[in-house]
Design a protein around this motif. Structure first.
Motif, PDB file in Angstrom:
ATOM      1  N   SER A 295      -9.303  -3.772   3.088  1.00  0.00           N
ATOM      2  CA  SER A 295      -8.144  -4.599   3.426  1.00  0.00           C
ATOM      3  C   SER A 295      -6.885  -4.025   2.801  1.00  0.00           C
ATOM      4  O   SER A 295      -6.856  -3.706   1.612  1.00  0.00           O
ATOM      5  N   THR A 296      -5.841  -3.914   3.612  1.00  0.00           N
ATOM      6  CA  THR A 296      -4.556  -3.488   3.039  1.00  0.00           C
ATOM      7  C   THR A 296      -3.630  -4.701   2.881  1.00  0.00           C
ATOM      8  O   THR A 296      -2.418  -4.579   2.980  1.00  0.00           O
TER       9      THR A 296
ATOM     10  N   LEU B  96      -3.866   5.274   6.256  1.00  0.00           N
ATOM     11  CA  LEU B  96      -4.952   5.256   5.285  1.00  0.00           C
ATOM     12  C   LEU B  96      -6.275   5.645   5.955  1.00  0.00           C
ATOM     13  O   LEU B  96      -7.036   6.467   5.428  1.00  0.00           O
TER      14      LEU B  96
ATOM     15  N   ARG C 174       0.019   0.712  -2.650  1.00  0.00           N
ATOM     16  CA  ARG C 174      -1.332   1.201  -2.380  1.00  0.00           C
ATOM     17  C   ARG C 174      -1.975   1.786  -3.626  1.00  0.00           C
ATOM     18  O   ARG C 174      -1.307   2.413  -4.447  1.00  0.00           O
TER      19      ARG C 174
ATOM     20  N   ALA D 221      -7.339  -2.298  -0.880  1.00  0.00           N
ATOM     21  CA  ALA D 221      -6.700  -0.973  -0.818  1.00  0.00           C
ATOM     22  C   ALA D 221      -5.387  -0.970  -1.586  1.00  0.00           C
ATOM     23  O   ALA D 221      -4.792   0.081  -1.808  1.00  0.00           O
ATOM     24  N   LEU D 222      -4.935  -2.163  -1.961  1.00  0.00           N
ATOM     25  CA  LEU D 222      -3.634  -2.260  -2.639  1.00  0.00           C
ATOM     26  C   LEU D 222      -3.786  -2.851  -4.037  1.00  0.00           C
ATOM     27  O   LEU D 222      -4.757  -3.541  -4.324  1.00  0.00           O
TER      28      LEU D 222
ATOM     29  N   GLY E 293       1.084  -2.200   3.323  1.00  0.00           N
ATOM     30  CA  GLY E 293      -0.205  -2.449   3.970  1.00  0.00           C
ATOM     31  C   GLY E 293      -0.113  -2.951   5.399  1.00  0.00           C
ATOM     32  O   GLY E 293      -1.013  -3.643   5.869  1.00  0.00           O
TER      33      GLY E 293
ATOM     34  N   GLY F 253      -5.220  -4.077   8.391  1.00  0.00           N
ATOM     35  CA  GLY F 253      -3.836  -4.241   7.941  1.00  0.00           C
ATOM     36  C   GLY F 253      -3.418  -5.700   7.986  1.00  0.00           C
ATOM     37  O   GLY F 253      -4.064  -6.534   8.612  1.00  0.00           O
TER      38      GLY F 253
ATOM     39  N   THR G 189      -4.720  -4.622  12.801  1.00  0.00           N
ATOM     40  CA  THR G 189      -3.837  -5.375  11.899  1.00  0.00           C
ATOM     41  C   THR G 189      -3.678  -6.789  12.447  1.00  0.00           C
ATOM     42  O   THR G 189      -3.461  -6.971  13.647  1.00  0.00           O
TER      43      THR G 189
ATOM     44  N   VAL H 258     -10.605  -0.779   8.630  1.00  0.00           N
ATOM     45  CA  VAL H 258      -9.374  -0.795   7.819  1.00  0.00           C
ATOM     46  C   VAL H 258      -8.488  -1.869   8.414  1.00  0.00           C
ATOM     47  O   VAL H 258      -8.012  -1.750   9.542  1.00  0.00           O
TER      48      VAL H 258
ATOM     49  N   GLU I 179       0.690   1.662   7.746  1.00  0.00           N
ATOM     50  CA  GLU I 179       0.022   2.092   6.502  1.00  0.00           C
ATOM     51  C   GLU I 179      -1.498   2.055   6.655  1.00  0.00           C
ATOM     52  O   GLU I 179      -2.201   2.921   6.132  1.00  0.00           O
ATOM     53  N   ALA I 180      -2.002   1.043   7.391  1.00  0.00           N
ATOM     54  CA  ALA I 180      -3.452   0.944   7.610  1.00  0.00           C
ATOM     55  C   ALA I 180      -3.935   2.151   8.413  1.00  0.00           C
ATOM     56  O   ALA I 180      -4.972   2.753   8.100  1.00  0.00           O
TER      57      ALA I 180
END
Lengths: 222, 305
Positions: free
Chosen positions: A91-92, A45, A6, A113-114, A37, A26, A66, A24, A41-42
């Protein structure tokens, strides 16, 4: 798999602060496996961002969802409704997912996001290491299964440079010398003759240097 | 004789050859190089011009080689694979030859993380062995690496390479040297020697494979300026600095003088090592000491060609 981590939260905040309503998104693929991600994690975040903007007294809402893979049209299209409701997408996924979402939703900002790092393996709990340079023409059969293109800091094809010592790379004592690994492997496989042969210059046109690549499998095309 | 190189002539005539390194400045003042060339002219047979040594931006080795040539000294331009792809390398080879430069030393090059642009993108399109082969192909086959013909004025370089007897895996070092000779290297300059025992073991393996008869091997010498420098070198990748040398430097009243003494002793020892065709003195940022070392090691006068 693709390994990512991240971005620092400050960087993400700067990207999204002009928006009030963020999706957000995932990804259930590689970034879930490398704990960067996925669904969890999403959500984390989204919560962090909401708390931050709450403290700043700023209007900020999130929707979190996600999908199985952000690099597949079927899954990417499945979030059309959520995307329509949001001002922008955070976007993760890896860089592929971010781009593929952007491609599929013109007129909508999709933020990364990553930081997408490399194609690698899970070496131990919480540790991933780079293993493939995606060069388009594999030579692992010549090097005992250790890739000098990506694991040698100089991508040498004919043996170690002068800086290799005690099994470590001149760049850092944290990095194994790929050529020491290759030498040891080939010795144990009784195949040292493989590295005595002069390897010709690599055809980098098969790698990124040939421009963006495509793989086409005719038999499955519609 | 394959080339018009003066250096090659000296080797084929059987002289114990002396080369030294000149580090080009971190600016565009060619006079710095010319001054070193004037000082070294009657003491050495060829001068290496380093190519952005330790990945630090400097006056280019080819331009520096031209300055050296203008002062009547034979330049050996270093060419690393770090900063140029195969197009740039071949273009620079043509350019260097057009200026009258006849010797080239092909190297991989230090990684950019050591230099003054650690965030740069490296190239390493070719490795040093592939570069050696490319230079040979241009000369002997009159072809570019791609196979396209060089119809006329092919560059006819005397080709050099380096080897580090102090790198690992040790057993592979001699085999790698053989690969370089197979690829076309005609002379070899080694990493600077402080661990004489390991160097002698290396030379023993070189002789076993008859490599000293296929290429001229110049043993690397670096005079130490201080005990501090010796300690620093202990941590340089690819270098072995034995404790007895550090101790000797520490105990010396005049450390610079001791450094020169060690260098002279080493050269005298190396003269007797079978297969050593000369010495290469790398007095990093201390070029002025080279004439003193050459004289005290009994290497004067230098031969005329």
């Amino acid at each position: 798999m693709i390994v990512a981590e991240r971005k620092p939260i400050e960087e993400i905040i700067k990207m999204v602060e002009k928006h009030e309503n963020i999706l957000v998104l995932g990804c259930g693929g590689c970034v879930t496996v490398c704990l960067a991600g996925g669904e969890k994690e999403a959500e984390q975040l989204a919560t962090t961002l909401r708390l931050y903007f709450q403290k700043e007294n700023k209007q900020f809402k999130t929707i979190t969802t996600t999908i199985t893979r952000q690099c597949d049209p079927e899954y990417v299209k499945s979030v059309a409704e959520e995307v329509a409701k949001a001002d922008a997408v955070l976007s993760t996924a890896c860089g592929v997912g971010v781009q593929f979402m952007a491609e599929n939703y013109p007129g909508k900002w999709v933020y990364p996001a990553l930081n997408t790092k490399f194609a690698g393996a899970n070496l131990e709990l919480g540790v991933w290491g780079e293993r493939c340079g995606l060069c388009g023409e594999c030579i692992l059969h010549l090097t005992g299964g250790v890739c000098p293109v990506i694991r040698c800091s100089k991508s040498l094809l004919n043996g170690p440079c002068g800086g290799s010592q005690n099994g470590k790379c001149e760049v850092s004592s944290e990095i194994d010398c790929a050529w020491q690994l290759i030498y040891d492997r080939l010795k144990s496989l009784n195949s040292l003759d493989l590295i005595l042969k002069i390897q010709p210059p690599k055809d980098w046109s098969k790698a990124r240097d040939g421009g963006p690549r495509k793989v086409i499998k005719e038999e499955v095309r519609l | 004789m394959i080339t018009e190189s003066r250096l090659e002539k000296l080797f084929t005539d059987g002289h114990f050859v002396v080369t030294a390194e000149i580090g080009p400045p971190k600016n565009s003042n060619g006079e710095v190089v010319r001054k070193h060339a004037r000082n070294l002219k009657n003491y050495i047979d060829g001068a290496n011009l380093t190519d952005n040594q330790t990945a630090v931006v400097r006056l280019s080795s080819i331009a520096a080689g031209y300055h050296v040539l203008s002062e009547g000294l034979d330049p050996i331009i270093q060419m690393t694979c770090r900063d140029r792809n195969r197009i740039g390398l071949q273009s620079d080879l043509l350019g260097a030859y057009s200026l009258g430069i006849r010797n080239v030393l092909a190297l991989t090059g230090d990684h950019q993380s050591f230099g003054n642009h650690p965030t740069s993108k490296n190239v390493y399109d070719l490795d040093s062995i592939q570069l050696i082969r490319t230079i040979k192909k241009m000369r002997d086959e009159k072809q570019f690496l791609s196979g396209e013909a060089i119809k006329e004025h092919e560059p006819r370089f005397f080709i050099g390479a380096v080897e580090n007897p102090f790198g690992d895996p040790f057993e592979f070092r001699v085999l790698r040297l053989e690969k370089k000779i197979e690829a076309g290297a005609q002379f070899i300059q080694t990493q600077c020697i402080f661990d004489m025992e390991r160097f002698e073991r290396f030379m023993e393996m070189v002789r076993e494979r008859g490599l000293h008869e296929r290429a001229y091997i110049l043993a690397g010498i670096t005079p130490l300026k201080s005990a501090k420098a010796a300690k620093y070198m202990k941590n340089v990748a690819g270098m072995i600095m034995p404790d007895h040398i550090i101790e000797r430097m520490e105990k010396a009243e005049d450390q610079k003088e001791e450094g020169v003494k060690i260098a002279v002793e080493m050269i005298e020892h190396l003269k007797a090592v079978k297969g050593v065709a000369g010495v290469h003195i790398m007095a990093i940022a201390w070029e002025d000491i080279v004439p003193v070392i050459v004289e005290r090691a009994g290497l004067l006068p230098r031969p005329e060609v």
